[in-house]
Enzyme design. Structure first.
Site, PDB file in Angstrom:
ATOM      1  N   HIS B  79       4.811  10.888  12.919  1.00  0.00           N
ATOM      2  CA  HIS B  79       4.467   9.466  13.056  1.00  0.00           C
ATOM      3  C   HIS B  79       5.143   8.662  11.943  1.00  0.00           C
ATOM      4  CE1 HIS B  79       2.233   5.713  13.168  1.00  0.00           C
ATOM      5  NE2 HIS B  79       1.832   5.929  11.931  1.00  0.00           N
ATOM      6  N   ASP B 108      31.781 -12.361  15.053  1.00  0.00           N
ATOM      7  CA  ASP B 108      31.202 -11.036  15.310  1.00  0.00           C
ATOM      8  C   ASP B 108      30.983 -10.377  13.958  1.00  0.00           C
ATOM      9  OD1 ASP B 108      30.579  -8.383  16.325  1.00  0.00           O
ATOM     10  OD2 ASP B 108      31.497  -9.044  18.202  1.00  0.00           O
ATOM     11  N   TRP B 144       5.987  13.083   5.669  1.00  0.00           N
ATOM     12  CA  TRP B 144       7.319  12.464   5.777  1.00  0.00           C
ATOM     13  C   TRP B 144       8.055  12.563   4.445  1.00  0.00           C
ATOM     14  CZ3 TRP B 144       9.701   8.102   3.524  1.00  0.00           C
ATOM     15  CH2 TRP B 144       8.913   7.376   2.629  1.00  0.00           C
ATOM     16  N   SER B 171      24.290   6.470   9.684  1.00  0.00           N
ATOM     17  CA  SER B 171      24.240   5.248  10.481  1.00  0.00           C
ATOM     18  C   SER B 171      23.841   4.057   9.609  1.00  0.00           C
ATOM     19  CB  SER B 171      23.253   5.438  11.624  1.00  0.00           C
ATOM     20  OG  SER B 171      22.790   4.215  12.090  1.00  0.00           O
ATOM     21  N   SER B 172      22.835   4.258   8.759  1.00  0.00           N
ATOM     22  CA  SER B 172      22.384   3.150   7.912  1.00  0.00           C
ATOM     23  C   SER B 172      23.467   2.711   6.944  1.00  0.00           C
ATOM     24  CB  SER B 172      21.162   3.564   7.092  1.00  0.00           C
ATOM     25  OG  SER B 172      20.064   3.724   7.911  1.00  0.00           O
ATOM     26  N   HIS B 255      11.200   4.548  -3.118  1.00  0.00           N
ATOM     27  CA  HIS B 255      10.668   3.221  -3.392  1.00  0.00           C
ATOM     28  C   HIS B 255      11.599   2.104  -2.958  1.00  0.00           C
ATOM     29  CE1 HIS B 255       7.803   0.345  -4.640  1.00  0.00           C
ATOM     30  NE2 HIS B 255       8.860  -0.365  -4.956  1.00  0.00           N
ATOM     31  N   GLU B 257      13.476   2.254  -0.588  1.00  0.00           N
ATOM     32  CA  GLU B 257      13.328   2.306   0.870  1.00  0.00           C
ATOM     33  C   GLU B 257      12.207   1.380   1.353  1.00  0.00           C
ATOM     34  OE1 GLU B 257      14.818   3.517   3.411  1.00  0.00           O
ATOM     35  OE2 GLU B 257      13.257   3.438   4.947  1.00  0.00           O
ATOM     36  N   TYR B 259      11.306  -1.297   0.080  1.00  0.00           N
ATOM     37  CA  TYR B 259      11.805  -2.678   0.021  1.00  0.00           C
ATOM     38  C   TYR B 259      12.879  -2.928   1.058  1.00  0.00           C
ATOM     39  CZ  TYR B 259       8.579  -3.688  -3.511  1.00  0.00           C
ATOM     40  OH  TYR B 259       7.391  -3.888  -4.128  1.00  0.00           O
ATOM     41  N   SER B 270      10.620 -16.300   6.077  1.00  0.00           N
ATOM     42  CA  SER B 270      11.138 -17.490   5.405  1.00  0.00           C
ATOM     43  C   SER B 270      11.945 -18.370   6.351  1.00  0.00           C
ATOM     44  CB  SER B 270      12.028 -17.096   4.225  1.00  0.00           C
ATOM     45  OG  SER B 270      11.313 -16.280   3.345  1.00  0.00           O
ATOM     46  N   HIS B 304       5.748   5.797  -9.780  1.00  0.00           N
ATOM     47  CA  HIS B 304       4.348   5.411  -9.512  1.00  0.00           C
ATOM     48  C   HIS B 304       3.802   6.167  -8.301  1.00  0.00           C
ATOM     49  CE1 HIS B 304       5.887   1.698  -7.045  1.00  0.00           C
ATOM     50  NE2 HIS B 304       5.772   2.744  -6.266  1.00  0.00           N
ATOM     51  N   HIS B 305       4.670   6.861  -7.584  1.00  0.00           N
ATOM     52  CA  HIS B 305       4.177   7.728  -6.506  1.00  0.00           C
ATOM     53  C   HIS B 305       3.782   9.102  -7.038  1.00  0.00           C
ATOM     54  CE1 HIS B 305       5.400   4.965  -3.285  1.00  0.00           C
ATOM     55  NE2 HIS B 305       6.387   4.648  -4.110  1.00  0.00           N
ATOM     56  N   THR B 330       7.038 -10.895  -6.308  1.00  0.00           N
ATOM     57  CA  THR B 330       6.333 -10.869  -5.028  1.00  0.00           C
ATOM     58  C   THR B 330       5.384 -12.052  -4.934  1.00  0.00           C
ATOM     59  OG1 THR B 330       6.432  -8.470  -5.189  1.00  0.00           O
ATOM     60  CG2 THR B 330       5.054  -9.378  -3.460  1.00  0.00           C
ATOM     61  N   LYS B 333       7.119 -15.307  -4.189  1.00  0.00           N
ATOM     62  CA  LYS B 333       7.445 -15.500  -2.774  1.00  0.00           C
ATOM     63  C   LYS B 333       6.240 -16.037  -2.012  1.00  0.00           C
ATOM     64  CE  LYS B 333      10.583 -13.453  -0.809  1.00  0.00           C
ATOM     65  NZ  LYS B 333      11.890 -13.976  -1.170  1.00  0.00           N
ATOM     66  N   ARG B 452      -5.985  11.711   2.254  1.00  0.00           N
ATOM     67  CA  ARG B 452      -5.172  11.464   3.440  1.00  0.00           C
ATOM     68  C   ARG B 452      -4.660  12.801   3.974  1.00  0.00           C
ATOM     69  NH1 ARG B 452       0.532   9.225   0.796  1.00  0.00           N
ATOM     70  NH2 ARG B 452       1.237   9.127   2.956  1.00  0.00           N
TER      71      ARG B 452
HETATM   72  C1  HEM Z   1       3.180  -5.780  -5.230  1.00  0.00           C
HETATM   73  C2  HEM Z   1       3.896  -4.916  -4.646  1.00  0.00           C
HETATM   74  C3  HEM Z   1       3.600  -3.417  -4.561  1.00  0.00           C
HETATM   75  C4  HEM Z   1       3.064  -2.596  -5.506  1.00  0.00           C
HETATM   76  C5  HEM Z   1       2.632  -2.959  -6.898  1.00  0.00           C
HETATM   77  C6  HEM Z   1       2.991  -1.280  -4.902  1.00  0.00           C
HETATM   78  C7  HEM Z   1       2.507  -0.137  -5.522  1.00  0.00           C
HETATM   79  C8  HEM Z   1       2.394   1.092  -4.917  1.00  0.00           C
HETATM   80  C9  HEM Z   1       1.943   2.272  -5.578  1.00  0.00           C
HETATM   81  C10 HEM Z   1       1.524   2.364  -7.032  1.00  0.00           C
HETATM   82  C11 HEM Z   1       1.957   3.288  -4.664  1.00  0.00           C
HETATM   83  C12 HEM Z   1       1.590   4.738  -4.906  1.00  0.00           C
HETATM   84  C13 HEM Z   1       0.245   5.026  -4.442  1.00  0.00           C
HETATM   85  C14 HEM Z   1      -0.056   6.492  -4.514  1.00  0.00           C
HETATM   86  O1  HEM Z   1       0.587   7.279  -3.789  1.00  0.00           O
HETATM   87  O2  HEM Z   1      -0.950   6.830  -5.288  1.00  0.00           O
HETATM   88  C15 HEM Z   1       2.416   2.746  -3.433  1.00  0.00           C
HETATM   89  C16 HEM Z   1       2.552   3.477  -2.267  1.00  0.00           C
HETATM   90  C17 HEM Z   1       3.244   3.012  -1.156  1.00  0.00           C
HETATM   91  N1  HEM Z   1       3.734   1.750  -0.989  1.00  0.00           N
HETATM   92 FE1  HEM Z   1       3.508   0.194  -2.276  1.00  0.00          FE
HETATM   93  N2  HEM Z   1       3.459  -1.334  -3.633  1.00  0.00           N
HETATM   94  C18 HEM Z   1       3.851  -2.631  -3.398  1.00  0.00           C
HETATM   95  C19 HEM Z   1       4.429  -3.099  -2.248  1.00  0.00           C
HETATM   96  C20 HEM Z   1       4.831  -2.309  -1.203  1.00  0.00           C
HETATM   97  C21 HEM Z   1       5.658  -2.758  -0.125  1.00  0.00           C
HETATM   98  C22 HEM Z   1       6.229  -4.155   0.011  1.00  0.00           C
HETATM   99  C23 HEM Z   1       5.834  -1.699   0.703  1.00  0.00           C
HETATM  100  C24 HEM Z   1       6.603  -1.575   1.998  1.00  0.00           C
HETATM  101  C25 HEM Z   1       6.987  -2.507   2.759  1.00  0.00           C
HETATM  102  C26 HEM Z   1       5.095  -0.593   0.145  1.00  0.00           C
HETATM  103  C27 HEM Z   1       5.031   0.653   0.745  1.00  0.00           C
HETATM  104  C28 HEM Z   1       4.393   1.719   0.208  1.00  0.00           C
HETATM  105  C29 HEM Z   1       4.321   3.010   0.853  1.00  0.00           C
HETATM  106  C30 HEM Z   1       4.947   3.399   2.209  1.00  0.00           C
HETATM  107  C31 HEM Z   1       3.578   3.831   0.001  1.00  0.00           C
HETATM  108  C32 HEM Z   1       3.128   5.256   0.243  1.00  0.00           C
HETATM  109  C33 HEM Z   1       4.190   6.249   0.316  1.00  0.00           C
HETATM  110  C34 HEM Z   1       3.607   7.612   0.618  1.00  0.00           C
HETATM  111  O3  HEM Z   1       3.038   8.219  -0.290  1.00  0.00           O
HETATM  112  O4  HEM Z   1       3.703   8.060   1.761  1.00  0.00           O
HETATM  113  N3  HEM Z   1       4.503  -0.993  -1.017  1.00  0.00           N
HETATM  114  N4  HEM Z   1       2.685   1.390  -3.606  1.00  0.00           N
HETATM  115 CU    CU Z   2       6.727   2.703  -4.474  1.00  0.00          CU
END
Ligand code: HEM
Ligand code: CU
Ligand code: CU
Lengths: 384, 527
Positions: B79, B108, B144, B171-172, B255, B257, B259, B270, B304-305, B330, B333, B452
């Site tokens: 998923h 084009d 994933w 591709s990307s 990370h 990614e 963004y 916007s 941070h992950h 952020t 914006k 999770r």
């Molecule tokens: C203010 C902005 C953001 C902050 C401070 C932030 C912070 C974080 C942090 C600290 C984690 C880790 C959590 C953990 O696994 O314990 C996380 C996970 C994640 N964030 Fe954000 N994030 C922000 C914005 C975003 C945005 C804009 C996206 C995507 C469009 C995003 C997508 C994700 C995803 C997909 C994960 C989980 C990845 C995984 O473990 O599978 N985050 N974020």
């Molecule tokens: Cu991140």
């Protein structure tokens, strides 16, 4: 901003009632499940967990405040500045002063949050001056605890019966959060955990302690906690570690110091008894009965209770050539595992007796009717 | 230019494009390729969405009802993987294909044949990924994020998935190079960088991110591949390897990614908000700088992950501070969007509803991101449902809802017909409400301690999971309405005219709807 340490820091009754009613309206709340609706972090049982709780509360309120400041104007605009109300569009599209202000203010707010967070990080990392060190090893899918310097070492397996998981029996109160042998620690002492894993990454987590630490093969990581109130604390493995990941609870029993000393003596006595029995020979029925327990705890997650395995993923033991073939081959694979697969080297995890029992069980269950008995001494002989 | 005949040409495919299947297979036209990207991503969205329905069905009640844990892990892993690489990313590239040339007045993309190849790699990768469900041992099941050593334990599907991700990555990268070149070289005379629509800016920056980090992902998975098959030991502790190193490499890609998936969505929002507030975007320049600084910061926050892996205290603090810093651009914006709405002359057509919901719900995801940035709190919440809630607020109510808003906004331009406004609004409200029923309770589940990626859970989590599953089914069903609306609009409807939105002022609205097969053959002059 320290909160009083209330035993239950969940929501008030009114909010809980609203939530319960909405779930009931869905008409699907099974009667056996008691409405819990935990909305917040666990009631803290250590100073660190309390500090984390407070930090979370602080930032939650800050976020709520920012939320209001940002979205009240937005909804005001959405309601009042509509075309349908005849509101004409203004022309402005820039204002340096405003933009500087709303960049600076968040910086200040962030500094305000970073300060308490930093000091808390420092104290969480301070694993020195411990009273007791316990080595924790994650295995697929059980925890091993070793009291360093005390010669106590045991495995902690999930004890939720398969029948409860499959719905054949009603689920118990601590469904999926119960183990056969919990970690036992003295109250009020600083416990240092050193953590590693034998196969894949796991994570040891007790929410009430504010401790979560990955157990990574090849690394030793440490963390600590000091729990003052005796009691049973429950958590789970928090890092995906394969098919048994959801069934790998962590249970810690915090006991008064005197009880802890007595418990240690008991463990040593048990160990001595086991050593004394080393040369003993067992009957087939005896070993099969013990073997079934060992099998359920260690093997059934992959090879399944009926020995059929999962085609393509985990081989069947029922009718398997190894299991119904030569004993030495069978013992070896259980002792050494199969590198590169989920099949672990159980020689490092189980006692000779347990291994003899489970191997005997496998050779005489399902379609396998070898009829022989593998004794603990046979295992010891093949351990080399 | 005689627009009437252009439209006729387009419909009969007589000039410029071969007809039938060859039109699509051999197309080098940015509009056709954009359409292909969008349909492909919609298909993958429904496929991965169906997997999510199965996940929520299993989690409806405690106990194992429908799937064994091994299958459940395949569902969650695939998923995530397919939503990210098959749905969100390709759909954003679809927008880039359709819109960038139209918005900068180019005829084009810079490399039309490369463009064809970038797209046609996708179905190959998609087929490979879906096929893994049918090979012995089943599909990828380690998450994933593909962490070793667990990744070493999988079957043939794991090698197939590596190949698929490599193909997607190629591709990307090709798509990104094309986008960068197009934007830098093919703008109409007079369109300076600082006059580009914000959508184009966000894609330019995103494309640089893609070029920078997709090769990093490629390295990581190649090391997995050689560890699995060719006797290397990059991540095998027993032979001196380091499993945590994988996580560093992965998140150095991972990370940025996230963004990559949100910046173009910022661009879409916007574009929509000023159009329906009938007021220029507030703080255009600061928006550009905000996007650029988010992109820069996204390279220095990756760990941070990994706060629970046990890094030194200096590392934890560094990554905590940098992550907190991301909140500033952020926030800027979000403030700018609100200021754009302020004293506008607002109407609420479907695209605008999605854009406003984006601002509101994305902000909630930003707040939970802030909470997770604080190391001590993250240690409680990492790998719980709180994180699942966080990333669905930024990715579903963020990226995916911005994409839906963008589809409604530009469908009239793409098809020449208006979509059904009434149904569009129904779709919006169903989606917004169901989304919150599904994902808001997950914050509580995570706080209360539900990890999770588990197929079964303790009894205290039962109520919220049931609510979440019910919301999930509604959310899934509502998207069928989206499909219906899009198909209906593609087949007919009220003529859209050149510029159905009176507040829209970018170049694409100077063209007919649908635009001629070759638009801007002579570049427009931008004042
Ligand atoms: C203010 C902005 C953001 C902050 C401070 C932030 C912070 C974080 C942090 C600290 C984690 C880790 C959590 C953990 O696994 O314990 C996380 C996970 C994640 N964030 Fe954000 N994030 C922000 C914005 C975003 C945005 C804009 C996206 C995507 C469009 C995003 C997508 C994700 C995803 C997909 C994960 C989980 C990845 C995984 O473990 O599978 N985050 N974020
Ligand atoms: Cu991140
Ligand atoms: Cu686990």
């Amino acid at each position: 901003m320290r909160l009083p340490n209330r035993p239950d820091q969940r929501v008030g009754p009114s909010l809980r009632a609203i939530l319960a009613v909405s779930a009931l309206l869905a008409g699907l709340l099974p009667a056996q499940v008691h409405a819990e609706f935990g909305l917040n972090l666990h009631a803290p049982a250590t100073g660190l967990a309390q500090n984390i709780y407070d930090l979370h509360t602080l930032i939650l309120w800050i976020c709520c405040a920012i939320f209001v400041v940002v979205f009240v104007p937005m909804f005001f605009a959405l309601i009042r500045h509509r075309k349908s109300k005849g509101h004409p569009a203004a022309k402005f599209h820039d204002n340096l002063a405003v933009e500087v202000v709303w960049t600076i203010i968040p910086v200040l707010i962030l500094l305000g949050m970073a300060w308490p967070a930093t000091s808390l990080v420092l104290s969480m990392k301070d694993t020195g001056k411990e009273d007791l060190t316990i080595k924790v090893t994650g295995h697929q899918w059980k925890w091993e605890y070793e009291y360093l310097g005390d010669d106590i070492r045991f495995m902690s397996n999930s004890s939720t019966p398969k029948e409860q998981i499959d719905g054949a029996q009603p689920k118990g109160e601590n469904y999926l959060l119960e183990v056969d042998r919990p970690l036992v620690v003295p109250a009020g002492k600083k416990i240092r955990l050193v953590m590693t894993a034998s196969d894949v990454i796991h994570a040891w987590w007790i929410p009430a302690f504010g401790v979560k630490q990955d157990a990574v093969p090849g690394f030793i990581r440490d963390t600590w906690f000091r729990a003052d109130t005796p009691g049973t604390y429950r958590g789970q493995c928090a890092e995906l570690c394969g098919v048994g990941h959801g069934f790998m609870p962590v249970v810690v029993e915090v006991v008064p110091e005197a009880r802890f000393t007595a418990w240690k003596e008991e463990q040593k006595a048990l160990l001595a008894a086991a050593t004394a029995n080393a040369g003993k020979t067992y009957e087939l029925a005896e070993l099969k009965a013990l073997g079934e327990k060992v099998y359920t705890a260690n093997c059934a997650a992959c090879h399944q209770a009926n020995g059929a395995g999962i085609p393509g993923a985990f081989p069947a033991l029922s009718g398997s050539a190894i299991v119904s073939g030569d004993r030495a081959g069978h013992i070896d694979i259980v002792l050494a595992g199969k590198p590169g697969t989920t099949m672990a080297a159980f020689g490092k995890q189980l006692s000779d007796l347990d291994l003899a029992a489970v191997i005997t069980y496998e050779r005489n269950s399902w379609d396998n009717k070898v009829g022989d008995v593998v004794q603990p001494s046979d295992i010891a002989a093949r351990r080399k | 230019m005689n627009t009437a005949t252009d439209v006729a040409d387009h419909h009969e495919h007589e000039h410029g494009a071969p007809s039938g299947i060859m039109r699509w297979l051999t197309s080098t036209n940015h509009k056709d390729i954009g359409t292909l990207y969008l349909w492909f991503s919609l298909f993958m969205f429904f496929f991965a969405g169906a997997l999510a329905m199965l996940i929520r069905a299993e989690l409806f009640q405690p106990g194992l009802q429908l799937f064994q844990p091994g299958v459940f892990n395949q569902l969650t892993t695939m998923h995530g993987l397919i939503m990210i690489f098959g749905a969100i990313m390709p759909s954003l590239v679809g927008f880039a294909n359709w819109q960038i040339p139209l918005m900068i007045g180019a005829s084009d993309m810079a490399f039309p044949r490369l463009n064809n190849w970038s797209f046609w790699l996708l179905p190959a990768a998609g087929v490979l990924l879906i096929a893994t469900f049918f090979v012995p041992g089943g599909a990828l099941a380690g998450g994933w994020t593909m962490y070793p050593p667990l990744f070493m334990q999988g079957g043939i599907a794991y090698d197939m998935s590596i190949l698929a991700v490599h193909i997607l990555g190629i591709s990307s990268i090709m798509g990104a190079i094309n986008i960068i070149t197009t934007i830098l070289n093919m703008r109409a005379p007079g369109m300076t960088m600082m006059k580009m629509p914000l959508f184009v800016w966000t894609w330019l920056i995103t494309a640089f991110l893609l070029v920078a980090v997709m090769p990093v992902l490629a390295c990581a998975i190649t090391m997995l591949l050689t560890d699995r098959n060719f006797g290397t030991h990059f991540f095998d502790a027993a032979a001196g390897g380091d499993a945590v190193m994988f996580q560093h490499i992965f998140w150095f890609f991972g990370h940025p990614e996230v963004y990559i998936m949100i910046l173009p969505a910022f661009g879409i929002v916007s574009t929509i908000i000023p159009a329906f507030a009938r007021k220029p975007l507030f703080g255009y320049v600061s928006m550009v700088y905000a996007v650029a600084s988010i992109a820069f910061l996204s390279f220095i926050v990756w760990a941070h992950h990994m706060f629970t892996t046990g890094m030194p205290v200096g590392g934890q603090l560094f990554f905590m501070y940098t992550t907190m810093l991301i909140a500033i651009p952020t926030g800027v914006k979000v403030f700018n969007w609100v200021a754009t709405l302020w004293r506008g002359s607002i109407t609420f057509e479907t695209p605008m509803l999605f854009a406003i919901a984006f601002v509101f719900l994305f902000a909630i995801g930003g707040f939970s991101g802030m909470v997770l940035a604080l190391v001590p709190v993250d240690i409680q919440l990492q790998d719980t449902y709180y994180v699942v809630a966080h990333f669905h607020y930024v990715l579903f109510s963020g990226s995916a809802m911005a994409i839906m808003g963008g589809v409604y906004y530009w469908l009239p331009k793409w098809t020449g017909h208006m979509y059904d406004e009434r149904l569009g609004k129904v779709h919006f409200w169903l989606t917004a409400v169901a989304f919150n029923i599904t994902f808001f309770p997950m914050h509580f589940l995570g706080l209360a301690g539900m990890p999770r990626r588990i197929p079964d859970y303790a009894l205290q989590f039962a109520e919220f999971n049931m609510i979440s599953s019910l919301g999930g089914f509604l959310l899934g069903a509502s998207q069928l309405l989206f499909l219906y609306i899009v198909i209906k609009c593609a087949r007919g409807g009220l003529p859209a005219g050149n510029r159905p939105w009176d507040g829209a002022d970018t170049l694409e609205w100077t063209q007919t709807s649908p635009p001629p097969y070759h638009s801007f053959v002579t570049p427009p002059l931008v004042k």
